[in-house]
Design a protein around this motif. Structure first.
Motif, PDB file in Angstrom:
ATOM      1  N   LEU A  48       0.473  -1.721  -0.356  1.00 13.85           N
ATOM      2  CA  LEU A  48       0.070  -0.100  -0.012  1.00 13.85           C
ATOM      3  C   LEU A  48       0.884   0.799   0.313  1.00 13.85           C
ATOM      4  CD1 LEU A  48      -2.763  -1.058   3.088  1.00 13.85           C
ATOM      5  CD2 LEU A  48      -2.912  -1.422   0.627  1.00 13.85           C
ATOM      6  N   VAL A  49       1.820   0.980   1.189  1.00 14.30           N
ATOM      7  CA  VAL A  49       2.591   2.107   0.706  1.00 14.30           C
ATOM      8  C   VAL A  49       4.268   1.998   1.098  1.00 14.30           C
ATOM      9  CG1 VAL A  49       1.239   3.974   2.043  1.00 14.30           C
ATOM     10  CG2 VAL A  49       1.993   2.289   2.931  1.00 14.30           C
ATOM     11  N   VAL A  50       5.299   2.897   0.659  1.00 15.68           N
ATOM     12  CA  VAL A  50       6.256   2.416   0.838  1.00 15.68           C
ATOM     13  C   VAL A  50       6.900   4.538   1.539  1.00 15.68           C
ATOM     14  CG1 VAL A  50       8.657   2.564  -0.586  1.00 15.68           C
ATOM     15  CG2 VAL A  50       6.515   1.531  -0.259  1.00 15.68           C
ATOM     16  N   PRO A  51       7.630   4.245   2.409  1.00 17.64           N
ATOM     17  CA  PRO A  51       8.473   5.731   2.225  1.00 17.64           C
ATOM     18  C   PRO A  51       9.270   6.166   1.641  1.00 17.64           C
ATOM     19  CG  PRO A  51       9.419   4.077   3.552  1.00 17.64           C
ATOM     20  CD  PRO A  51       9.081   3.913   3.043  1.00 17.64           C
ATOM     21  N   GLU A  52       9.445   7.337   1.450  1.00 17.65           N
ATOM     22  CA  GLU A  52      10.805   7.797   0.281  1.00 17.65           C
ATOM     23  C   GLU A  52      10.994   7.265  -1.018  1.00 17.65           C
ATOM     24  OE1 GLU A  52      14.252   9.608   2.587  1.00 17.65           O
ATOM     25  OE2 GLU A  52      13.401   8.508   3.844  1.00 17.65           O
ATOM     26  N   ILE A  53       9.824   6.711  -2.095  1.00 16.21           N
ATOM     27  CA  ILE A  53       9.626   6.631  -2.732  1.00 16.21           C
ATOM     28  C   ILE A  53      10.809   6.994  -4.387  1.00 16.21           C
ATOM     29  CG2 ILE A  53       8.544   6.181  -4.972  1.00 16.21           C
ATOM     30  CD1 ILE A  53       6.003   5.753  -3.118  1.00 16.21           C
ATOM     31  N   VAL A  65       9.166   1.054  -7.470  1.00 17.17           N
ATOM     32  CA  VAL A  65       7.769   0.936  -6.922  1.00 17.17           C
ATOM     33  C   VAL A  65       6.632   1.915  -7.726  1.00 17.17           C
ATOM     34  CG1 VAL A  65       6.631   2.177  -5.556  1.00 17.17           C
ATOM     35  CG2 VAL A  65       9.149   1.694  -4.914  1.00 17.17           C
ATOM     36  N   PRO A  66       5.720   0.559  -8.039  1.00 23.72           N
ATOM     37  CA  PRO A  66       4.330   0.511  -8.849  1.00 23.72           C
ATOM     38  C   PRO A  66       4.030   2.455  -8.744  1.00 23.72           C
ATOM     39  CG  PRO A  66       4.789  -1.426  -8.473  1.00 23.72           C
ATOM     40  CD  PRO A  66       5.299  -1.019  -7.285  1.00 23.72           C
ATOM     41  N   SER A  67       3.318   2.975  -9.426  1.00 24.14           N
ATOM     42  CA  SER A  67       2.620   4.422  -9.277  1.00 24.14           C
ATOM     43  C   SER A  67       1.911   4.102  -8.466  1.00 24.14           C
ATOM     44  CB  SER A  67       2.136   4.822 -10.630  1.00 24.14           C
ATOM     45  OG  SER A  67       1.262   3.852 -10.983  1.00 24.14           O
ATOM     46  N   SER A  68       0.976   2.578  -8.581  1.00 24.73           N
ATOM     47  CA  SER A  68      -0.149   2.674  -7.421  1.00 24.73           C
ATOM     48  C   SER A  68      -0.099   2.557  -5.785  1.00 24.73           C
ATOM     49  CB  SER A  68      -0.606   1.686  -7.987  1.00 24.73           C
ATOM     50  OG  SER A  68      -0.233   0.126  -7.535  1.00 24.73           O
ATOM     51  N   VAL A  69       2.036   2.466  -5.922  1.00 22.08           N
ATOM     52  CA  VAL A  69       1.725   2.652  -4.433  1.00 22.08           C
ATOM     53  C   VAL A  69       2.123   4.471  -3.996  1.00 22.08           C
ATOM     54  CG1 VAL A  69       3.958   1.938  -2.801  1.00 22.08           C
ATOM     55  CG2 VAL A  69       3.092   0.571  -4.276  1.00 22.08           C
ATOM     56  N   GLN A  70       1.320   4.477  -2.897  1.00 23.17           N
ATOM     57  CA  GLN A  70       1.650   6.076  -2.047  1.00 23.17           C
ATOM     58  C   GLN A  70       2.677   6.174  -0.631  1.00 23.17           C
ATOM     59  OE1 GLN A  70      -1.039   8.114  -2.617  1.00 23.17           O
ATOM     60  NE2 GLN A  70      -1.388   6.442  -4.158  1.00 23.17           N
ATOM     61  N   LEU A  80       1.869   8.441  10.363  1.00 22.03           N
ATOM     62  CA  LEU A  80       1.123   7.824  11.297  1.00 22.03           C
ATOM     63  C   LEU A  80      -0.603   7.788  10.583  1.00 22.03           C
ATOM     64  CD1 LEU A  80       2.985   6.935  14.304  1.00 22.03           C
ATOM     65  CD2 LEU A  80       3.180   5.394  11.739  1.00 22.03           C
ATOM     66  N   GLU A  81      -0.644   9.163  10.741  1.00 18.03           N
ATOM     67  CA  GLU A  81      -2.362   8.722  10.698  1.00 18.03           C
ATOM     68  C   GLU A  81      -2.524   8.612   9.043  1.00 18.03           C
ATOM     69  OE1 GLU A  81      -4.716  13.038   9.832  1.00 18.03           O
ATOM     70  OE2 GLU A  81      -3.587  12.818  11.671  1.00 18.03           O
ATOM     71  N   LEU A  82      -1.661   8.601   8.012  1.00 21.55           N
ATOM     72  CA  LEU A  82      -2.033   8.775   6.460  1.00 21.55           C
ATOM     73  C   LEU A  82      -1.363   7.146   6.812  1.00 21.55           C
ATOM     74  CD1 LEU A  82      -1.964   8.847   3.938  1.00 21.55           C
ATOM     75  CD2 LEU A  82       0.063   9.693   3.676  1.00 21.55           C
ATOM     76  N   LEU A  83      -0.935   6.631   7.619  1.00 18.07           N
ATOM     77  CA  LEU A  83      -1.089   4.766   7.606  1.00 18.07           C
ATOM     78  C   LEU A  83      -2.240   4.207   7.949  1.00 18.07           C
ATOM     79  CD1 LEU A  83       0.568   2.157   7.381  1.00 18.07           C
ATOM     80  CD2 LEU A  83       1.437   2.447   9.750  1.00 18.07           C
ATOM     81  N   GLN A  84      -2.863   5.036   9.113  1.00 20.96           N
ATOM     82  CA  GLN A  84      -4.135   4.249   9.698  1.00 20.96           C
ATOM     83  C   GLN A  84      -5.452   4.523   8.997  1.00 20.96           C
ATOM     84  OE1 GLN A  84      -5.173   6.010  13.065  1.00 20.96           O
ATOM     85  NE2 GLN A  84      -6.610   4.196  13.522  1.00 20.96           N
ATOM     86  N   SER A  85      -5.084   5.628   7.661  1.00 27.47           N
ATOM     87  CA  SER A  85      -6.487   5.734   6.645  1.00 27.47           C
ATOM     88  C   SER A  85      -6.721   4.490   5.821  1.00 27.47           C
ATOM     89  CB  SER A  85      -6.338   6.521   5.639  1.00 27.47           C
ATOM     90  OG  SER A  85      -4.883   7.279   5.270  1.00 27.47           O
ATOM     91  N   PHE A  86      -5.113   4.244   5.658  1.00 28.35           N
ATOM     92  CA  PHE A  86      -5.435   2.820   4.129  1.00 28.35           C
ATOM     93  C   PHE A  86      -5.561   1.200   5.239  1.00 28.35           C
ATOM     94  CE2 PHE A  86      -2.016   5.692   2.285  1.00 28.35           C
ATOM     95  CZ  PHE A  86      -2.233   5.810   1.068  1.00 28.35           C
ATOM     96  N   ALA A  87      -5.421   1.632   6.705  1.00 23.87           N
ATOM     97  CA  ALA A  87      -6.692   0.303   7.169  1.00 23.87           C
ATOM     98  C   ALA A  87      -5.956  -1.297   6.625  1.00 23.87           C
ATOM     99  CB  ALA A  87      -7.128   0.037   6.970  1.00 23.87           C
ATOM    100  N   LEU A 104       2.653   1.410  16.780  1.00 20.62           N
ATOM    101  CA  LEU A 104       2.735   1.035  14.579  1.00 20.62           C
ATOM    102  C   LEU A 104       1.131  -0.169  15.567  1.00 20.62           C
ATOM    103  CD1 LEU A 104       5.464   0.723  13.308  1.00 20.62           C
ATOM    104  CD2 LEU A 104       3.534   1.932  12.499  1.00 20.62           C
ATOM    105  N   LYS A 105       1.548  -0.932  16.678  1.00 14.66           N
ATOM    106  CA  LYS A 105       0.543  -1.729  16.991  1.00 14.66           C
ATOM    107  C   LYS A 105      -1.220  -2.057  16.725  1.00 14.66           C
ATOM    108  CE  LYS A 105       2.150  -5.111  19.560  1.00 14.66           C
ATOM    109  NZ  LYS A 105       2.945  -6.310  20.396  1.00 14.66           N
ATOM    110  N   LEU A 106      -1.278  -0.356  17.445  1.00 16.60           N
ATOM    111  CA  LEU A 106      -2.337   0.083  17.297  1.00 16.60           C
ATOM    112  C   LEU A 106      -2.704  -0.001  16.506  1.00 16.60           C
ATOM    113  CD1 LEU A 106      -2.007   3.128  19.722  1.00 16.60           C
ATOM    114  CD2 LEU A 106      -2.263   1.089  20.256  1.00 16.60           C
ATOM    115  N   ILE A 107      -2.347   0.278  14.861  1.00 14.69           N
ATOM    116  CA  ILE A 107      -3.054   0.067  13.705  1.00 14.69           C
ATOM    117  C   ILE A 107      -3.299  -1.225  12.970  1.00 14.69           C
ATOM    118  CG2 ILE A 107      -2.989   1.094  11.189  1.00 14.69           C
ATOM    119  CD1 ILE A 107      -1.254   2.935  12.768  1.00 14.69           C
ATOM    120  N   ALA A 108      -2.273  -2.487  13.152  1.00 15.06           N
ATOM    121  CA  ALA A 108      -2.127  -3.254  12.732  1.00 15.06           C
ATOM    122  C   ALA A 108      -1.055  -4.342  13.149  1.00 15.06           C
ATOM    123  CB  ALA A 108      -2.144  -3.269  11.377  1.00 15.06           C
ATOM    124  N   PRO A 109      -1.334  -5.918  13.254  1.00 15.70           N
ATOM    125  CA  PRO A 109       0.279  -6.587  13.554  1.00 15.70           C
ATOM    126  C   PRO A 109       1.083  -5.839  13.198  1.00 15.70           C
ATOM    127  CG  PRO A 109      -1.685  -7.760  13.326  1.00 15.70           C
ATOM    128  CD  PRO A 109      -2.095  -6.152  12.807  1.00 15.70           C
TER     129      PRO A 109
END
Length: 292
Positions: A48-53, A65-70, A80-87, A104-109
């Motif tokens: 879904l996401v990658v840092p510093e693309i 990195v494909p263009s679909s990745v944010q 982290l706020e943006l990360l949480q929005s991707f669920a 991070l564990k508050l968002i996902a494993p």
């Protein structure tokens, strides 16, 4: 702490991994590091996401990195706020941000994808980590195929390099202020050299990531060596030589024994090893006194 995957990186993305690009069934994966992003892209999983693309595509290079990745911000400070929005269903991180695991564990494993472990060979660790990550993501078959392609590619590069350049190689990624970052016996690249029967000119100590900073004059200790520059950031070699009188005095450069590779991601694993091996096979010249 989050779960740890192996102790190596899995990655990939060179020509042999480009066949996988379509969206796939499976968990929604967020990657907050370059090594883990490189790995899952090699396995055909698009995160879904990658840092510093932009920097990733310039410095890590493969797989792109494909263009679909944010974009998710900096590797050291993901948004982290943006990360949480991707669920995401799972978050994979490199060890550099383990301090963020509780948040991070508050968002996902969270899975920690480690590259180097003391006393273990990086490439061996990378392979085992690749398989563990593939199992976690449910892409074991893709992983087996990927590693089979890697092994076949390495055999081909070994054949290309057979009988070529029997002189030791200094593997250097940075040169600045009369110092060089050189890779030693515990580096990922050492395993590639060993597979190909090539010698590493640097036999001294190196740090936990396999490299150390040394004065350029130290490299004169192996006068018949070849310098392999593993960075395209030094675009003008002649300007570099003019700016560094010490560099110009080194025996291998006076004799023109210099090979320049593209950027290498030395914190990577399987794909980083493949990229290094492929470019070395392509560019290491037949004759020891030729540039490549």
């Amino acid at each position: 702490m989050g779960a740890g995957i192996g102790g190596g990186v899995v990655a990939g993305g060179w020509p042999m991994a480009l066949a996988q690009a379509a969206a796939q069934e499976g968990p929604r994966v967020a990657t907050l590091g370059w090594a883990c992003a490189q790995t899952i892209l090699a396995l055909g999983v698009v995160p879904l996401v990658v840092p510093e693309i932009e920097r990733y595509n310039r410095l890590v290079v493969e797989p792109a990195v494909p263009s679909s990745v944010q974009e998710i911000g900096l590797r050291s400070e993901p948004n982290l706020e943006l990360l949480q929005s991707f669920a995401p269903d799972i978050i994979i991180i490199d060890p550099s941000i383990t301090a963020a695991i509780p948040r991070l564990k508050l968002i996902a494993p969270v899975e920690v994808f480690t590259i180097f472990k003391p006393g273990r060979h990086p490439l061996e660790t990378a392979r085992s980590s690749t398989m563990e990550l593939a199992q976690r993501l449910g892409v074991q078959a893709a992983c087996e195929a990927y590693l089979a392609r890697f092994d076949a590619a390495m055999t081909g590069y070994h054949d290309q390099l057979r009988g070529r350049n029997d002189k030791p190689l200094y593997l250097v990624s940075e040169i600045a202020r009369n110092r060089a970052l050189v890779f030693g016996p515990n580096s990922l690249y050492q395993e590639v050299l060993s597979q190909f029967g090539l010698k590493n000119a640097w036999t001294g100590q190196s740090g936990p990531w396999g490299h150390t900073s040394v004065g350029l004059e130290v490299l004169a200790a192996v006068p018949d060596a070849r310098l392999v520059l593993m960075s395209s950031r030094v675009a003008d070699i002649e300007a570099l030589l003019n700016a560094s009188p010490v560099l110009r005095t080194l025996p291998f450069l006076r004799s023109g024994r210099l090979t320049v590779l593209g950027n290498q991601f030395f914190y990577g694993g399987v794909p980083a090893a493949e990229r290094f091996a492929r470019l070395l096979a392509e560019r290491l010249p037949q004759e020891n006194n030729e540039q490549g």
